[in-house]
Design a protein around this motif. Structure first.
Motif, PDB file in Angstrom:
ATOM      1  N   VAL A  45       1.027  -0.922   0.356  1.00 38.99           N
ATOM      2  CA  VAL A  45      -0.747   0.035  -0.779  1.00 38.99           C
ATOM      3  C   VAL A  45       1.178   1.678   0.249  1.00 38.99           C
ATOM      4  CG1 VAL A  45      -1.611   1.421   1.444  1.00 38.99           C
ATOM      5  CG2 VAL A  45      -1.874  -1.158   1.277  1.00 38.99           C
ATOM      6  N   PRO A  46       1.324   2.206  -1.274  1.00 34.59           N
ATOM      7  CA  PRO A  46       1.720   3.180  -0.961  1.00 34.59           C
ATOM      8  C   PRO A  46       1.123   4.615   0.187  1.00 34.59           C
ATOM      9  CG  PRO A  46       0.080   3.371  -2.589  1.00 34.59           C
ATOM     10  CD  PRO A  46       0.165   2.266  -1.521  1.00 34.59           C
ATOM     11  N   SER A  47       2.494   5.081   0.697  1.00 31.81           N
ATOM     12  CA  SER A  47       2.476   6.231   1.552  1.00 31.81           C
ATOM     13  C   SER A  47       0.908   7.183   0.166  1.00 31.81           C
ATOM     14  CB  SER A  47       3.620   6.878   1.975  1.00 31.81           C
ATOM     15  OG  SER A  47       3.774   7.148   0.902  1.00 31.81           O
ATOM     16  N   VAL A  48       1.032   8.471   1.703  1.00 32.49           N
ATOM     17  CA  VAL A  48      -0.515   8.993   0.908  1.00 32.49           C
ATOM     18  C   VAL A  48       0.480  10.266   0.699  1.00 32.49           C
ATOM     19  CG1 VAL A  48      -1.450  10.982   2.445  1.00 32.49           C
ATOM     20  CG2 VAL A  48      -1.723   9.019   3.354  1.00 32.49           C
ATOM     21  N   GLN A  49       1.604  10.107   0.470  1.00 33.89           N
ATOM     22  CA  GLN A  49       2.429  11.110  -0.359  1.00 33.89           C
ATOM     23  C   GLN A  49       2.811  10.214  -1.539  1.00 33.89           C
ATOM     24  OE1 GLN A  49       6.690  11.720   1.003  1.00 33.89           O
ATOM     25  NE2 GLN A  49       6.722  13.464  -0.354  1.00 33.89           N
ATOM     26  N   THR A  50       2.930   9.170  -1.657  1.00 32.00           N
ATOM     27  CA  THR A  50       3.172   8.595  -2.877  1.00 32.00           C
ATOM     28  C   THR A  50       1.681   8.553  -3.845  1.00 32.00           C
ATOM     29  OG1 THR A  50       4.964   7.232  -1.797  1.00 32.00           O
ATOM     30  CG2 THR A  50       3.420   6.180  -4.032  1.00 32.00           C
ATOM     31  N   ILE A  51       1.088   7.790  -3.145  1.00 32.06           N
ATOM     32  CA  ILE A  51      -0.714   8.464  -3.453  1.00 32.06           C
ATOM     33  C   ILE A  51      -0.898   9.804  -4.477  1.00 32.06           C
ATOM     34  CG2 ILE A  51      -2.975   8.434  -2.939  1.00 32.06           C
ATOM     35  CD1 ILE A  51      -3.186   6.946  -1.164  1.00 32.06           C
ATOM     36  N   LEU A  52      -0.534  10.649  -3.863  1.00 32.47           N
ATOM     37  CA  LEU A  52      -0.508  12.394  -3.905  1.00 32.47           C
ATOM     38  C   LEU A  52       0.124  11.885  -5.650  1.00 32.47           C
ATOM     39  CD1 LEU A  52       0.038  14.020  -1.428  1.00 32.47           C
ATOM     40  CD2 LEU A  52      -2.122  13.914  -2.550  1.00 32.47           C
ATOM     41  N   VAL A  53       1.994  11.364  -5.449  1.00 33.85           N
ATOM     42  CA  VAL A  53       2.057  12.143  -6.498  1.00 33.85           C
ATOM     43  C   VAL A  53       1.282  11.412  -7.813  1.00 33.85           C
ATOM     44  CG1 VAL A  53       4.524  10.963  -8.234  1.00 33.85           C
ATOM     45  CG2 VAL A  53       4.638  12.144  -5.351  1.00 33.85           C
ATOM     46  N   LEU A  54       0.640   9.685  -7.507  1.00 31.85           N
ATOM     47  CA  LEU A  54       0.228   9.083  -8.087  1.00 31.85           C
ATOM     48  C   LEU A  54      -1.054   9.599  -9.211  1.00 31.85           C
ATOM     49  CD1 LEU A  54       0.133   5.926  -6.464  1.00 31.85           C
ATOM     50  CD2 LEU A  54       1.813   6.131  -8.420  1.00 31.85           C
TER      51      LEU A  54
END
Length: 73
Positions: A45-54
């Motif tokens: 599960v990606p981090s919140v920061q990674t979700i924003l990048v995606l």
């Protein structure tokens, strides 16, 4: 956990809707293809920061990934 299922399902669907390969998304996000594959398969599960990048790379609100929402275009 349903969030995990919704997230990986949405991630793959949005990427495919945009005709992006894992390599294309990797270039846009600077996230390795192996890591992207693990997000799409639900293994990780990606981090919140990674979700924003995606979400930025896929040009959708982060809530689309988090809530498993489909937004018709």
């Amino acid at each position: 956990m349903t969030l995990k299922k919704d997230l990986h399902t949405q991630l793959k669907m949005l990427r495919e809707e945009r005709n992006l390969s894992l390599d294309d998304l990797s270039l846009k996000t600077r996230i390795g293809t192996a890591r992207l594959e693990s997000y799409e398969s639900g293994e990780e599960v990606p981090s919140v920061q990674t979700i924003l990048v995606l979400s930025n790379a896929l040009e959708v609100p982060a809530s689309n990934l988090l809530d498993g929402l489909e937004t018709p275009k």
